[in-house]
Design a protein around this motif. Structure first.
Motif, PDB file in Angstrom:
ATOM      1  N   VAL A 262       0.840  -1.204   0.000  1.00 25.09           N
ATOM      2  CA  VAL A 262       0.000   0.000   0.000  1.00 25.09           C
ATOM      3  C   VAL A 262       0.872   1.250   0.000  1.00 25.09           C
ATOM      4  O   VAL A 262       0.612   2.221  -0.726  1.00 25.09           O
ATOM      5  CB  VAL A 262      -0.967  -0.002   1.207  1.00 25.09           C
ATOM      6  N   VAL A 263       1.942   1.249   0.814  1.00 24.12           N
ATOM      7  CA  VAL A 263       2.866   2.393   0.864  1.00 24.12           C
ATOM      8  C   VAL A 263       3.438   2.656  -0.523  1.00 24.12           C
ATOM      9  O   VAL A 263       3.493   3.798  -0.994  1.00 24.12           O
ATOM     10  CB  VAL A 263       4.026   2.134   1.862  1.00 24.12           C
ATOM     11  N   HIS A 264       3.858   1.589  -1.182  1.00 24.81           N
ATOM     12  CA  HIS A 264       4.440   1.718  -2.524  1.00 24.81           C
ATOM     13  C   HIS A 264       3.444   2.361  -3.483  1.00 24.81           C
ATOM     14  O   HIS A 264       3.786   3.285  -4.233  1.00 24.81           O
ATOM     15  CB  HIS A 264       4.853   0.341  -3.030  1.00 24.81           C
TER      16      HIS A 264
ATOM     17  N   ALA B  58       1.144   6.944  -6.633  1.00 27.42           N
ATOM     18  CA  ALA B  58      -0.015   7.795  -6.916  1.00 27.42           C
ATOM     19  C   ALA B  58       0.314   9.269  -6.646  1.00 27.42           C
ATOM     20  O   ALA B  58      -0.128  10.162  -7.379  1.00 27.42           O
ATOM     21  CB  ALA B  58      -1.212   7.354  -6.074  1.00 27.42           C
ATOM     22  N   LEU B  59       1.102   9.525  -5.604  1.00 21.80           N
ATOM     23  CA  LEU B  59       1.539  10.900  -5.321  1.00 21.80           C
ATOM     24  C   LEU B  59       2.346  11.463  -6.486  1.00 21.80           C
ATOM     25  O   LEU B  59       2.144  12.601  -6.910  1.00 21.80           O
ATOM     26  CB  LEU B  59       2.390  10.919  -4.044  1.00 21.80           C
TER      27      LEU B  59
ATOM     28  N   GLY C  40       4.198   0.319 -11.059  1.00 23.35           N
ATOM     29  CA  GLY C  40       2.869   0.833 -10.754  1.00 23.35           C
ATOM     30  C   GLY C  40       2.656   2.289 -11.097  1.00 23.35           C
ATOM     31  O   GLY C  40       1.534   2.803 -10.939  1.00 23.35           O
ATOM     32  N   LEU C  41       3.695   2.996 -11.575  1.00 25.40           N
ATOM     33  CA  LEU C  41       3.531   4.417 -11.882  1.00 25.40           C
ATOM     34  C   LEU C  41       2.601   4.622 -13.077  1.00 25.40           C
ATOM     35  O   LEU C  41       1.724   5.491 -13.045  1.00 25.40           O
ATOM     36  CB  LEU C  41       4.892   5.062 -12.159  1.00 25.40           C
ATOM     37  N   HIS C  42       2.776   3.832 -14.121  1.00 27.65           N
ATOM     38  CA  HIS C  42       1.923   3.999 -15.304  1.00 27.65           C
ATOM     39  C   HIS C  42       0.460   3.723 -14.948  1.00 27.65           C
ATOM     40  O   HIS C  42      -0.445   4.437 -15.391  1.00 27.65           O
ATOM     41  CB  HIS C  42       2.377   3.068 -16.423  1.00 27.65           C
ATOM     42  N   GLN C  43       0.249   2.700 -14.117  1.00 27.62           N
ATOM     43  CA  GLN C  43      -1.113   2.383 -13.692  1.00 27.62           C
ATOM     44  C   GLN C  43      -1.709   3.527 -12.865  1.00 27.62           C
ATOM     45  O   GLN C  43      -2.898   3.830 -12.976  1.00 27.62           O
ATOM     46  CB  GLN C  43      -1.110   1.086 -12.880  1.00 27.62           C
ATOM     47  N   SER C  44      -0.867   4.170 -12.055  1.00 24.77           N
ATOM     48  CA  SER C  44      -1.341   5.304 -11.249  1.00 24.77           C
ATOM     49  C   SER C  44      -1.739   6.476 -12.128  1.00 24.77           C
ATOM     50  O   SER C  44      -2.736   7.158 -11.870  1.00 24.77           O
ATOM     51  CB  SER C  44      -0.250   5.739 -10.262  1.00 24.77           C
ATOM     52  N   VAL C  45      -0.953   6.717 -13.200  1.00 23.41           N
ATOM     53  CA  VAL C  45      -1.300   7.793 -14.134  1.00 23.41           C
ATOM     54  C   VAL C  45      -2.574   7.437 -14.895  1.00 23.41           C
ATOM     55  O   VAL C  45      -3.429   8.291 -15.141  1.00 23.41           O
ATOM     56  CB  VAL C  45      -0.130   8.061 -15.114  1.00 23.41           C
TER      57      VAL C  45
END
Length: 952
Positions: free
Chosen positions: A294-296, A301-302, A340-345
């Motif tokens: 979750v932290v990751h 997401a930030l 997970g960055l692309h998924q967050s975007v």
């Protein structure tokens, strides 16, 4: 300093002295020109065969250089109508020696490469020419293939989307063109194949890297990665995405220099409350071990919400988030950020969320290019990074003189207080150039800024207001400033007339949105009066020719049934027309390169400048800056105070060498930081590079061996020795032996109970003797298994299982190294060197990999069950793979779309009942043995082991 200047004039610079011996060889090459020109086309090909034979007979490539270069030049003259200049011959010698040739834009680097490529291709071992993108690889391969074909050599090209067979054929050519990513990925994929005949590359003999600073410096900050899909977590991304807009500015801190973001203490408490409310938090604290995932995802997401910007870092197109390459301004279609960055975007933008990936294989560019026996490079800007090339790659940089003296004028930077004032000055400068018919190339750093400037040049009101401002400024001048007053009024009149037009200043925009029209836009950028706005033109590797491109205009008028005479006639007509237009552009001052701000790297700025003044043409370059520019705001801390001290007024600028120097200092800070990042990546990759080499060499040995039974036998014996040593420690008494534990493990591995208790109860028996008896029994059991299945079939099964288990364990090892690398830096707080800690930990993990390999291979072979002899050899189950390279500007991964042509084996397709055959009881974890963390949990829950009984 004066004495140094005098000495330099007398003796020349160190670069001049290094080049002097090479110019002597130019005379020898030129002396052969007349003789070679008399050869027929067949005679020229025969000349190649003679040189090849002389190499086979023992002559070195250096011995053949003069004749080979002269032959290659003759081939270029016949195939392209282009003759290498003397300085190009020198550049070719530098490349052949395995160094870097710095050659200015327009000096013909593509043609220069043909000289050392031809010479080194005589060995028959293959030469690789590496470019920055598929377009250039294809263009150069097609263009230069005409030269190589004239000389009797073959040319191949590696681009994205080729099948393995097409790649193998390209690599078998004498010369192979391709991109850095494709060569690197092919190397990784080759070391994931199951047999030698599936591999596509044939070694790493000699490579020439075009735009070497971009590939070996900028791109090398991040590794190449091949990944495979993991579990779908779309719901988690969406839930966390809903939380982000509820955070306020004082809940987080952004470090723009590092492009990182951290929660403040208040922000941490708020995010815990919001996560708890959403049902995503377990336990009391966000940082409890159960919340690591979750932290990751919160951190990613930030970044997605607070750092990454639409139309700058990415665009949204057809329900996809498409990355923008910060260096070239191109869309990186198919590339994806990882972790997970692309998924967050995607969650932020409301597009379809694609699944994440896990690392299957990786390598840094540094360690990939170190595989080559000889490496060389060429670029327009390398001297600024000479120390890094020497330190990392052992490459020296030679500055090659231009064929004609540079006539370009480079002005000092013009600095303004605000971005608004800067853009007014830019528009005014563009208008002045447009008025006299001088072509202008405007360099911007993002899509957003290129389109903003485009909107200004299309805005009638903007030019009317600008004219009004100039008139007011003229009215405020005193009578004695008559000349300046008249100039301002004249400019105001012209700007006002632009405001009356439908489109004040016609222009083209070249960025990621319009990359399909790139060739057409670039070809017209040197036409009189042309205004071209481009995002990072420096990285495009395209030459802007005053008057336009003959080849591109010829392609537009050619028809399919045109014969050679018609083509030549049309070419002559276009050349005549372009010569007239070029003269107009020259009279207007040549190409004006106008940069709207400084890039983080001086090399990129220098490349942009280098677009003007090719082949001795006149030209002008100037950078317009403001205190509000990203570079100035982040790194030019003292600049604003200095400007205020000068008493600068609105719409006024400062133009002074001191400010230009101050900007260079700020850039050096960024470049040093980037160098440190690259060295840090390399330090960690060097740690696992020996492990990678050992695994890859071992795989090739397995694949090239007809039988691996000796290796399997050694593994079996070593495993028994290890098990005996673990349960019957050396120099211990028999009463201290754990015979029960040893017997249990042997039964689990071999699927049969050995009389260990009986042997151990014998008086005076030693642990070594016991180990020998177990090995003897194990070998007998293995022989029986082979006889049951059939010796030939068993040999094939052994090889297949050995490769499968090696690949599986290596993937798990890479995952553990990824996790280790992400947390090891924290040990620096305890005054321990993270790199040394990583070395120690990774060595222990690698030892565990080898132990696990022996155990898993032995267990699987001793418990294998075959349905039918004809289907005995395990099949390889396909896993789609994704190619990844991290965006150097952001430090985040860019992933290519799934490549169906590339498949990785996983598991054993035709071996049934593996769990039951090995005595595994789903209800008894003690019978499971060593379970891979990503394998299904033996309990039958359907979850991965790491998420079930293997959770920590």
């Amino acid at each position: 300093m004066a004495l140094l200047g005098i000495a330099k004039k007398i003796f020349g610079s160190s670069n001049d002295r290094r080049l002097k011996p090479l110019f002597r060889r130019v005379e020898a090459i030129n002396a052969l020109e007349e003789e070679l020109s008399k050869l027929t086309d067949e005679g020229l090909i025969a000349q190649t065969e003679k040189l090849k034979q002389r190499y086979k007979d023992g002559e070195s490539l250096d011995d053949l250089l003069v004749e080979a270069f002269a032959t290659a030049r003759e081939g270029a003259k016949r195939a392209l109508g282009q003759r290498h200049y003397d300085v190009q011959l020198v550049g070719g010698m530098v490349l052949h020696a395995g160094d870097i040739a710095e050659m200015k834009t327009g000096e013909g680097k593509t043609l220069v490469a043909t000289l050392p490529v031809y010479l080194n291709a005589l060995t028959g071992r293959g030469v690789h020419v590496i470019t920055v993108n598929d377009y250039l690889a294809k263009r150069d391969a097609e263009w230069m293939a005409r030269v190589y074909s004239q000389l009797g050599l073959t040319t191949g090209c590696i681009v994205h989307g080729l099948s393995d067979e097409e790649r193998r054929e390209a690599y078998q050519s004498d010369i192979t063109y391709g991109t850095n990513n494709e060569f690197g990925f092919d190397y990784l994929r080759d070391n994931m194949k199951s047999s030698l005949d599936q591999m596509v590359q044939r070694g790493h003999h000699f490579a020439i890297v075009d735009e070497v600073d971009s590939i070996l410096i900028d791109e090398a900050r991040t590794p190449l990665i091949i990944s495979g899909p993991t579990d779908d977590k779309s719901e988690l991304y969406l839930k966390i995405n809903e939380i982000m807009p509820r955070l306020e500015e004082d809940d987080f801190e952004i470090d723009e220099k590092q492009r990182s973001i951290t929660l403040t203490e208040d922000g941490n408490e708020k995010i815990e409350d919001l996560l708890r409310e959403a049902g995503l938090l377990q336990g009391d604290s966000l940082y409890d071990s159960v919340n690591i995932s979750v932290v990751h995802h919160v951190n990613q997401a930030l970044k997605a919400h607070k750092i990454f910007q639409r139309d700058k870092d990415y665009i949204v197109r057809n329900d996809k988030v498409v990355i923008i390459d910060e260096f070239t301004g191109r869309m990186m279609d198919g590339r994806r950020w990882s972790d997970g960055l692309h998924q967050s975007v995607e969650a932020k933008e409301g597009t379809t969320i694609q699944p994440e990936n896990q690392t299957l294989a990786s390598i840094t560019f540094q360690n990939y290019f170190r595989l080559y026996g000889k490496l060389a490079g060429m670029t327009g800007t390398a001297m600024t990074e000479e120390a890094e090339f020497e330190d990392i790659y052992k490459l020296k940089v030679f500055e090659i003189p231009t064929n004609k003296p540079i006539a370009r004028e480079d002005f000092d930077d013009e600095l303004y207080m605000t971005a608004e004032e800067k853009y007014k000055a830019i528009a005014q400068q563009i208008a002045e150039c447009h008025k006299v018919g001088q072509p202008v190339l405007v360099g911007t750093v993002s899509i957003e800024k290129s389109e903003y400037l485009s909107s200004l040049l299309s805005d009638k009101k903007f030019f009317k207001d600008l004219a009004k401002t100039l008139r007011e400024r003229a009215a405020a001048l005193k009578d004695k400033e008559t000349e300046l007053k008249e100039n301002l009024e004249e400019q105001a009149t012209y700007l006002s007339s632009l405001g009356d037009k439908k489109e004040p200043i016609p222009h083209n925009v070249l960025n990621a949105r319009y990359h399909e029209q790139e060739a057409e836009i670039v070809a017209g950028a040197g036409v009189p009066g042309a205004v071209t706005i481009a995002t990072n033109m420096a990285g495009r590797g395209t030459d802007i020719q005053l008057g336009g491109s003959v080849d591109l205009q010829l392609m537009e008028v050619l028809e399919e049934d045109d014969d050679e005479d018609t083509i030549n006639r049309k070419r002559a007509e276009i050349e005549k027309k372009i010569e007239t237009v070029k003269q107009q552009a020259l009279e207007a001052g040549g190409l004006f390169v106008l940069a709207t701000e400084r890039h983080e790297s001086r090399r990129i700025d220098n490349q942009l400048r280098g677009r003007s003044g090719r082949q001795g043409d006149p030209g002008t370059t100037k950078f317009f800056l403001s205190i509000e520019d990203d570079l100035m705001r982040i790194f030019g801390d003292s600049m604003e105070k200095m400007l205020k001290r000068f008493g600068i007024q609105p719409d006024e600028s400062i133009e002074h060498p001191w400010f230009t120097k101050a900007v260079e200092t700020a850039q050096k800070k960024v470049e040093q930081r980037n160098f440190d990042m690259r060295k840090n990546v390399l330090k960690f990759d060097d740690v696992i590079n020996d492990q990678r080499k050992a695994i890859f060499e071992q795989r090739i040995e397995f694949m090239s061996s007809e039988t691996v039974d000796d290796i399997i036998s050694d593994m079996r014996g070593q495993l028994v020795d290890d098990l005996v040593a673990a349960h019957l420690p050396a120099k211990s008494y028999a009463e201290q032996w754990d015979v029960e534990g040893l017997n249990k493990e042997l039964t689990e591995v071999f699927g049969k109970e050995f009389p260990v208790k009986e042997w151990a109860s014998e008086e005076g028996v030693a642990d070594t003797e016991l180990a020998e008896r177990i090995i003897e029994e194990a070998n007998k059991l293995a022989g029986t298994r082979a006889a049951e299945i059939g010796p030939d079939t068993m040999r094939r099964i052994e090889k297949a299982i050995l490769l499968n288990v090696l690949d599986t364990n290596w993937r798990e090892h890479l995952q553990m190294l990824d996790h280790l690398r992400s947390v090891i830096w924290m040990r620096g707080h305890g005054q321990r060197d993270p790199v040394n800690e990583f070395k120690t930990e990774s060595f222990a993990l690698f030892a565990g990999l080898l132990d696990g390999l022996r155990r898993d291979v032995t267990r699987m072979l001793m418990n294998v069950q075959v349905r039918a002899p004809e289907n005995a050899v395990p099949e390889r189950r396909d896993i789609p793979m994704t190619e990844t390279h991290v965006n150097p500007s952001t430090g985040e991964n860019e992933m290519a779309a799934q490549a169906p042509r590339t498949r990785l084996s996983a598991g054993i397709g035709t071996i049934k009942g593996m769990a039951n055959a090995s005595g595994v009881d789903p209800n008894n974890p003690e019978t499971w043995g060593r379970v891979p963390r990503n394998a299904p949990c033996p309990c039958g829950s359907g979850q991965k082991y790491k998420h079930c009984h293997g959770s920590i």
